[in-house]
Design a protein around this motif. Structure first.
Motif, mmCIF file in Angstrom:
data_model
loop_
_atom_site.group_PDB
_atom_site.id
_atom_site.type_symbol
_atom_site.label_atom_id
_atom_site.label_comp_id
_atom_site.label_asym_id
_atom_site.label_seq_id
_atom_site.Cartn_x
_atom_site.Cartn_y
_atom_site.Cartn_z
ATOM 1 N N ARG A 72 0.828 -1.208 0.000
ATOM 2 C CA ARG A 72 0.000 0.000 0.000
ATOM 3 C C ARG A 72 0.864 1.260 0.000
ATOM 4 N NH1 ARG A 72 -2.717 -0.722 4.674
ATOM 5 N NH2 ARG A 72 -4.210 -2.026 3.574
ATOM 6 N N HIS A 73 1.994 1.206 0.700
ATOM 7 C CA HIS A 73 2.859 2.385 0.820
ATOM 8 C C HIS A 73 4.072 2.336 -0.115
ATOM 9 C CE1 HIS A 73 0.727 4.040 4.305
ATOM 10 N NE2 HIS A 73 0.599 2.789 4.729
ATOM 11 N N GLY A 74 4.160 1.291 -0.937
ATOM 12 C CA GLY A 74 5.257 1.196 -1.880
ATOM 13 C C GLY A 74 6.607 0.948 -1.242
ATOM 14 N N LEU A 75 6.614 0.318 -0.061
ATOM 15 C CA LEU A 75 7.866 0.058 0.661
ATOM 16 C C LEU A 75 8.392 -1.350 0.359
ATOM 17 C CD1 LEU A 75 7.082 1.522 4.208
ATOM 18 C CD2 LEU A 75 8.473 2.547 2.398
ATOM 19 N N PRO A 76 9.706 -1.545 0.422
ATOM 20 C CA PRO A 76 10.256 -2.904 0.294
ATOM 21 C C PRO A 76 9.811 -3.773 1.467
ATOM 22 C CG PRO A 76 11.979 -1.248 0.053
ATOM 23 C CD PRO A 76 10.771 -0.532 0.554
ATOM 24 N N PHE A 77 9.710 -5.057 1.198
ATOM 25 C CA PHE A 77 9.228 -6.023 2.187
ATOM 26 C C PHE A 77 10.282 -7.100 2.379
ATOM 27 C CE2 PHE A 77 6.571 -9.909 3.038
ATOM 28 C CZ PHE A 77 6.167 -9.544 4.315
ATOM 29 N N LEU A 78 10.595 -7.408 3.633
ATOM 30 C CA LEU A 78 11.621 -8.393 3.983
ATOM 31 C C LEU A 78 10.958 -9.625 4.603
ATOM 32 C CD1 LEU A 78 14.733 -8.982 4.420
ATOM 33 C CD2 LEU A 78 14.405 -8.064 6.723
ATOM 34 N N VAL A 79 11.297 -10.800 4.099
ATOM 35 C CA VAL A 79 10.728 -12.056 4.573
ATOM 36 C C VAL A 79 11.763 -12.810 5.400
ATOM 37 C CG1 VAL A 79 9.774 -14.292 3.892
ATOM 38 C CG2 VAL A 79 9.186 -12.234 2.597
ATOM 39 N N VAL A 80 11.406 -13.143 6.648
ATOM 40 C CA VAL A 80 12.242 -13.983 7.495
ATOM 41 C C VAL A 80 11.441 -15.240 7.802
ATOM 42 C CG1 VAL A 80 13.534 -14.167 9.648
ATOM 43 C CG2 VAL A 80 13.368 -11.955 8.488
ATOM 44 N N ALA A 81 11.943 -16.387 7.368
ATOM 45 C CA ALA A 81 11.183 -17.641 7.418
ATOM 46 C C ALA A 81 11.181 -18.243 8.815
ATOM 47 C CB ALA A 81 11.758 -18.634 6.413
ATOM 48 N N LEU A 106 19.277 -7.088 4.392
ATOM 49 C CA LEU A 106 19.442 -5.734 4.925
ATOM 50 C C LEU A 106 20.785 -5.127 4.517
ATOM 51 C CD1 LEU A 106 18.022 -6.275 8.531
ATOM 52 C CD2 LEU A 106 16.945 -4.991 6.662
ATOM 53 N N THR A 107 21.772 -5.946 4.287
ATOM 54 C CA THR A 107 23.108 -5.427 3.959
ATOM 55 C C THR A 107 23.578 -5.811 2.565
ATOM 56 O OG1 THR A 107 24.090 -7.379 5.025
ATOM 57 C CG2 THR A 107 23.851 -5.387 6.362
ATOM 58 N N ASP A 108 23.077 -6.936 2.022
ATOM 59 C CA ASP A 108 23.486 -7.365 0.691
ATOM 60 C C ASP A 108 22.280 -7.998 0.017
ATOM 61 O OD1 ASP A 108 24.965 -7.975 -1.562
ATOM 62 O OD2 ASP A 108 25.749 -9.848 -0.738
ATOM 63 N N GLY A 109 21.355 -7.154 -0.411
ATOM 64 C CA GLY A 109 20.107 -7.656 -0.957
ATOM 65 C C GLY A 109 19.808 -7.142 -2.348
ATOM 66 N N VAL A 110 18.852 -7.781 -2.987
ATOM 67 C CA VAL A 110 18.341 -7.357 -4.280
ATOM 68 C C VAL A 110 16.820 -7.286 -4.169
ATOM 69 C CG1 VAL A 110 20.258 -8.306 -5.600
ATOM 70 C CG2 VAL A 110 18.269 -9.738 -5.117
ATOM 71 N N GLU A 111 16.202 -6.571 -5.074
ATOM 72 C CA GLU A 111 14.756 -6.384 -5.004
ATOM 73 C C GLU A 111 14.059 -7.141 -6.118
ATOM 74 O OE1 GLU A 111 11.844 -2.634 -5.607
ATOM 75 O OE2 GLU A 111 13.184 -2.472 -3.868
ATOM 76 N N LEU A 112 12.975 -7.838 -5.743
ATOM 77 C CA LEU A 112 12.124 -8.537 -6.692
ATOM 78 C C LEU A 112 10.749 -7.890 -6.692
ATOM 79 C CD1 LEU A 112 12.845 -12.256 -5.647
ATOM 80 C CD2 LEU A 112 14.079 -10.890 -7.350
ATOM 81 N N ARG A 113 10.126 -7.846 -7.843
ATOM 82 C CA ARG A 113 8.733 -7.419 -7.938
ATOM 83 C C ARG A 113 7.875 -8.657 -8.093
ATOM 84 N NH1 ARG A 113 5.973 -2.437 -7.132
ATOM 85 N NH2 ARG A 113 7.485 -0.760 -7.442
ATOM 86 N N VAL A 114 6.979 -8.896 -7.147
ATOM 87 C CA VAL A 114 6.131 -10.080 -7.208
ATOM 88 C C VAL A 114 4.669 -9.684 -7.055
ATOM 89 C CG1 VAL A 114 7.982 -11.496 -6.237
ATOM 90 C CG2 VAL A 114 6.209 -10.582 -4.735
ATOM 91 N N ALA A 273 2.605 -5.959 -7.318
ATOM 92 C CA ALA A 273 2.223 -5.039 -6.250
ATOM 93 C C ALA A 273 3.233 -4.977 -5.113
ATOM 94 C CB ALA A 273 0.854 -5.422 -5.690
ATOM 95 N N LEU A 274 4.068 -6.010 -4.993
ATOM 96 C CA LEU A 274 4.933 -6.118 -3.814
ATOM 97 C C LEU A 274 6.408 -6.066 -4.192
ATOM 98 C CD1 LEU A 274 4.892 -6.567 -0.729
ATOM 99 C CD2 LEU A 274 4.976 -9.032 -1.173
ATOM 100 N N ARG A 275 7.131 -5.156 -3.533
ATOM 101 C CA ARG A 275 8.591 -5.091 -3.661
ATOM 102 C C ARG A 275 9.204 -5.948 -2.554
ATOM 103 N NH1 ARG A 275 9.956 1.024 -2.810
ATOM 104 N NH2 ARG A 275 12.071 0.193 -3.132
ATOM 105 N N VAL A 276 9.838 -7.060 -2.920
ATOM 106 C CA VAL A 276 10.420 -7.950 -1.914
ATOM 107 C C VAL A 276 11.937 -7.806 -1.933
ATOM 108 C CG1 VAL A 276 10.619 -10.312 -1.067
ATOM 109 C CG2 VAL A 276 8.531 -9.572 -2.199
ATOM 110 N N ARG A 277 12.503 -7.542 -0.766
ATOM 111 C CA ARG A 277 13.953 -7.449 -0.609
ATOM 112 C C ARG A 277 14.465 -8.804 -0.148
ATOM 113 N NH1 ARG A 277 17.815 -3.723 -2.321
ATOM 114 N NH2 ARG A 277 19.624 -3.800 -0.945
ATOM 115 N N VAL A 278 15.310 -9.442 -0.962
ATOM 116 C CA VAL A 278 15.819 -10.776 -0.646
ATOM 117 C C VAL A 278 17.343 -10.755 -0.645
ATOM 118 C CG1 VAL A 278 13.797 -11.971 -1.602
ATOM 119 C CG2 VAL A 278 15.765 -11.460 -3.074
ATOM 120 N N PRO A 279 17.983 -11.694 0.053
ATOM 121 C CA PRO A 279 19.444 -11.765 0.033
ATOM 122 C C PRO A 279 19.961 -12.032 -1.383
ATOM 123 C CG PRO A 279 18.542 -13.125 1.789
ATOM 124 C CD PRO A 279 17.391 -12.719 0.937
ATOM 125 N N ARG A 280 21.108 -11.479 -1.697
ATOM 126 C CA ARG A 280 21.692 -11.738 -3.011
ATOM 127 C C ARG A 280 21.985 -13.234 -3.188
ATOM 128 N NH1 ARG A 280 23.658 -8.012 -6.272
ATOM 129 N NH2 ARG A 280 23.703 -6.497 -4.546
#
Length: 312
Positions: A72-81, A106-114, A273-280
């Motif tokens: 909704r706010h266009g922010l990156p989203f981080l998933v911790v399993a 958080l320190t070495d990530g890339v962004e995916l659009r899903v 709709a979702l910007r996901v920040r994932v580890p490289r």
């Protein structure tokens, strides 16, 4: 972070301490607050306080609630399993055996659009289930003994469904009186009726739909022999799914959370709709799951094999 999720993975892997060391502000959910704790409201407050990324350590249901706020706010989203199964994390290529590795984003990530699924205005990252599937999730023994609970309910799936009659419309096609319907955020590659498998793509802009209707023992036998190729099974894809019933409200499971929703129930897909920040560095591309042994399934249903032999 949900300290109780996944049997206590937040504590086991020191996720709060590690996240703080990487500069993140951490909020631990209060287990005593119960289901009334509003995770989405906490996320909205974080945005109001200036957060430039939102992350969750928990299961798919909690992930979806915060993912909706991030989208909704266009922010990156981080998933911790840190949940029990974390299908969304799996399909993103994250290492579920090492939840802390998700913090590397958080320190070495890339962004995916899903894509993000939505049912009755509520986001889902994995799937929404109706009919027999939803009844299984509502069973109080589900979370502690999923395999044995599904095994106990399997005859209902194979020979008839006693719940409210459903009707599902998908892109102009109709599923009449299905006993079970599963709607996923992007189609599954392969799998079986009880564990649909994995998704190698989360950006196709399509919902996957699996419907099952069994009319008697003959169709149940065919289902055991032919699996998803049986006449009783239909697989569809579409941008929207509309589920109707004669009842005013029906049981629905959203990312494994048991709910009741007003009829009709509308599922849609929100492409990109979702910007996901994932580890490289991640375990790698998703490989389709092998199909279930339907001979084993039929033996399980007949009680000729120990239940734990069919557990995944």
């Amino acid at each position: 972070m949900n300290p109780e999720s996944g049997g206590g993975k937040v504590r086991e892997f020191r996720l709060a301490d590690r996240a703080r060391e990487l500069g993140a502000e951490v909020v631990l959910l209060d287990p005593s607050a119960g289901p009334e704790q509003d995770v989405a409201l906490l996320a909205e407050r974080a945005v109001a306080d200036g957060a430039d990324l939102l992350g969750v350590a928990g299961g798919d249901g909690t992930q979806a609630l915060v993912a909706q706020v991030a989208a909704r706010h266009g922010l990156p989203f981080l998933v911790v399993a840190a949940g029990t199964r974390n299908h969304f994390a799996l399909d993103l290529g994250l290492d579920r055996d090492d939840p802390a590795s998700g913090l590397d984003a958080l320190t070495d990530g890339v962004e995916l659009r899903v894509d993000l699924g939505e049912v009755a205005g509520r986001a889902f990252v994995n799937n929404v289930s109706f009919g027999t599937y939803a009844e299984v999730v509502r069973n109080p023994e589900y979370r502690d003994a999923k395999a044995s609970t599904i095994l106990a309910m399997l005859p209902d799936l194979l020979v008839g469904y006693a719940g409210t009659e459903l009707r599902a419309e998908v892109g102009g096609e109709v599923l009449e009186r299905p006993q079970a319907v599963l709607v996923s955020n992007n189609p599954y590659d392969a799998g079986d009726l009880l564990d649909p498998g994995r998704r190698s793509r989360l950006d196709l802009g399509r919902l996957g739909v699996l419907g099952v209707r069994v009319d008697g023992a003959a169709q149940a036998a065919e289902l055991a022999l032919r699996g998803t190729n049986a006449e009783a099974v239909r697989t569809l894809v579409g941008r929207e799914v509309l589920v109707t019933a004669e009842a005013a409200r029906i049981p629905v499971a959203v990312d494994g959370e048991a709910l009741e929703l007003d009829v009709p129930v509308r599922c849609v897909i929100r492409p990109g709709a979702l910007r996901v920040r994932v580890p490289r560095r991640r375990p790698g591309a998703v490989r389709p799951a092998p199909p279930l042994s339907w001979g084993l399934l039929s033996r399980l249903a007949a009680g000729r094999v120990e239940a734990n032999e069919g557990a995944r």
